[in-house]
Scaffold this motif. Sequence first.
Motif, PDB file in Angstrom:
ATOM      1  N   HIS A 189       0.834  -1.201   0.000  1.00 43.54           N
ATOM      2  CA  HIS A 189       0.000   0.000   0.000  1.00 43.54           C
ATOM      3  C   HIS A 189       0.872   1.255   0.000  1.00 43.54           C
ATOM      4  O   HIS A 189       0.580   2.237  -0.696  1.00 43.54           O
ATOM      5  N   GLY A 190       1.964   1.223   0.759  1.00 46.72           N
ATOM      6  CA  GLY A 190       2.861   2.367   0.799  1.00 46.72           C
ATOM      7  C   GLY A 190       3.514   2.641  -0.539  1.00 46.72           C
ATOM      8  O   GLY A 190       3.628   3.803  -0.964  1.00 46.72           O
ATOM      9  N   VAL A 191       3.929   1.599  -1.229  1.00 48.39           N
ATOM     10  CA  VAL A 191       4.528   1.780  -2.557  1.00 48.39           C
ATOM     11  C   VAL A 191       3.506   2.368  -3.518  1.00 48.39           C
ATOM     12  O   VAL A 191       3.827   3.256  -4.319  1.00 48.39           O
ATOM     13  N   VAL A 192       2.265   1.892  -3.441  1.00 47.98           N
ATOM     14  CA  VAL A 192       1.210   2.444  -4.291  1.00 47.98           C
ATOM     15  C   VAL A 192       1.030   3.926  -4.025  1.00 47.98           C
ATOM     16  O   VAL A 192       1.013   4.755  -4.944  1.00 47.98           O
ATOM     17  N   GLU A 193       0.884   4.283  -2.756  1.00 45.42           N
ATOM     18  CA  GLU A 193       0.593   5.673  -2.406  1.00 45.42           C
ATOM     19  C   GLU A 193       1.743   6.610  -2.756  1.00 45.42           C
ATOM     20  O   GLU A 193       1.534   7.738  -3.211  1.00 45.42           O
ATOM     21  N   LEU A 194       2.973   6.169  -2.561  1.00 43.53           N
ATOM     22  CA  LEU A 194       4.122   7.045  -2.765  1.00 43.53           C
ATOM     23  C   LEU A 194       4.613   7.081  -4.205  1.00 43.53           C
ATOM     24  O   LEU A 194       5.093   8.116  -4.670  1.00 43.53           O
TER      25      LEU A 194
ATOM     26  N   ALA B   6       1.759  10.693 -11.078  1.00 36.24           N
ATOM     27  CA  ALA B   6       2.747  10.393 -12.117  1.00 36.24           C
ATOM     28  C   ALA B   6       3.569   9.201 -11.657  1.00 36.24           C
ATOM     29  O   ALA B   6       4.454   9.342 -10.811  1.00 36.24           O
ATOM     30  N   PRO B   7       3.296   7.994 -12.178  1.00 42.66           N
ATOM     31  CA  PRO B   7       3.975   6.792 -11.704  1.00 42.66           C
ATOM     32  C   PRO B   7       5.495   6.920 -11.782  1.00 42.66           C
ATOM     33  O   PRO B   7       6.053   7.280 -12.807  1.00 42.66           O
ATOM     34  N   GLY B   8       6.149   6.619 -10.663  1.00 40.96           N
ATOM     35  CA  GLY B   8       7.598   6.606 -10.639  1.00 40.96           C
ATOM     36  C   GLY B   8       8.253   7.963 -10.594  1.00 40.96           C
ATOM     37  O   GLY B   8       9.474   8.057 -10.607  1.00 40.96           O
ATOM     38  N   ALA B   9       7.466   9.035 -10.541  1.00 38.39           N
ATOM     39  CA  ALA B   9       8.047  10.374 -10.631  1.00 38.39           C
ATOM     40  C   ALA B   9       8.942  10.698  -9.442  1.00 38.39           C
ATOM     41  O   ALA B   9       9.847  11.510  -9.548  1.00 38.39           O
TER      42      ALA B   9
ATOM     43  N   PHE C  82      13.547   4.156  -9.143  1.00 36.31           N
ATOM     44  CA  PHE C  82      13.339   2.731  -9.394  1.00 36.31           C
ATOM     45  C   PHE C  82      11.874   2.453  -9.701  1.00 36.31           C
ATOM     46  O   PHE C  82      10.984   3.096  -9.150  1.00 36.31           O
ATOM     47  N   PRO C  83      11.585   1.476 -10.558  1.00 35.02           N
ATOM     48  CA  PRO C  83      10.194   1.083 -10.799  1.00 35.02           C
ATOM     49  C   PRO C  83       9.542   0.596  -9.511  1.00 35.02           C
ATOM     50  O   PRO C  83      10.197   0.002  -8.646  1.00 35.02           O
ATOM     51  N   ALA C  84       8.252   0.845  -9.389  1.00 33.36           N
ATOM     52  CA  ALA C  84       7.540   0.454  -8.173  1.00 33.36           C
ATOM     53  C   ALA C  84       7.643  -1.039  -7.918  1.00 33.36           C
ATOM     54  O   ALA C  84       7.772  -1.479  -6.765  1.00 33.36           O
ATOM     55  N   GLU C  85       7.594  -1.839  -8.974  1.00 34.06           N
ATOM     56  CA  GLU C  85       7.678  -3.298  -8.811  1.00 34.06           C
ATOM     57  C   GLU C  85       9.012  -3.704  -8.194  1.00 34.06           C
ATOM     58  O   GLU C  85       9.069  -4.607  -7.349  1.00 34.06           O
ATOM     59  N   GLU C  86      10.101  -3.050  -8.623  1.00 36.74           N
ATOM     60  CA  GLU C  86      11.409  -3.374  -8.068  1.00 36.74           C
ATOM     61  C   GLU C  86      11.513  -2.953  -6.608  1.00 36.74           C
ATOM     62  O   GLU C  86      12.093  -3.660  -5.772  1.00 36.74           O
TER      63      GLU C  86
END
Length: 205
Positions: free
Chosen positions: A164-169, A174-177, A181-185
Amino acid sequence: MSKRGYHHGNLRQALVEAALTLITEKGPQGFTLSEAAKAADVTPAAVYRHFAGRDDLIAEAARQGYEIFGALMAYAYDEGRPSALAAFEATGRAYLAFARKYPGHYMAMFESGLSLQSRPDLAAAAGQAHDVLERAAVRLSEHIPPAKRPPPAMFSAHIWALSHGVVELFTRGAPGARSPFPAEELLEAGIGIYLRGLGLLPPDA
């Protein structure tokens, strides 16, 4: 002339879809029931044939979201294949994918402030999604002696919070802005560090 909404084949679902669009654009608390009715091309009075109010409408959007979410999590877990660790990590990636693909559902589920305890159908749908991650946690910890095994509900909740934290941050707006690093990594590395700290990875992992 009467609104065509009175002749909808499925007015209830049309209202949910209208609400999801508005939630995506304005957030769960950023629209009125009248706006949802207008988006569905019906009068506000027609909404009350199906929903007691805006929270009831948002709750149905959230319930449907949890059903989609639970199905995605179960598909990602795939009964622990090809390995317990790979399946566990896949559920984390499914969390990110759901948030990206279904932003309206995601916000209705996690940002609306609805109480699960007061809505049994919503709580049941949410519970099914949580159960997938907890089953994955149980499978992942099978190699640890019971006396030393951390409670699966505890560490599955921690992984849920990490996801959830990775999603929110890093995936909202803007994904990854805000991350190099990519969120998945980020999520995969975080899961690995956390599980090793708990001794949940096999010695040869």
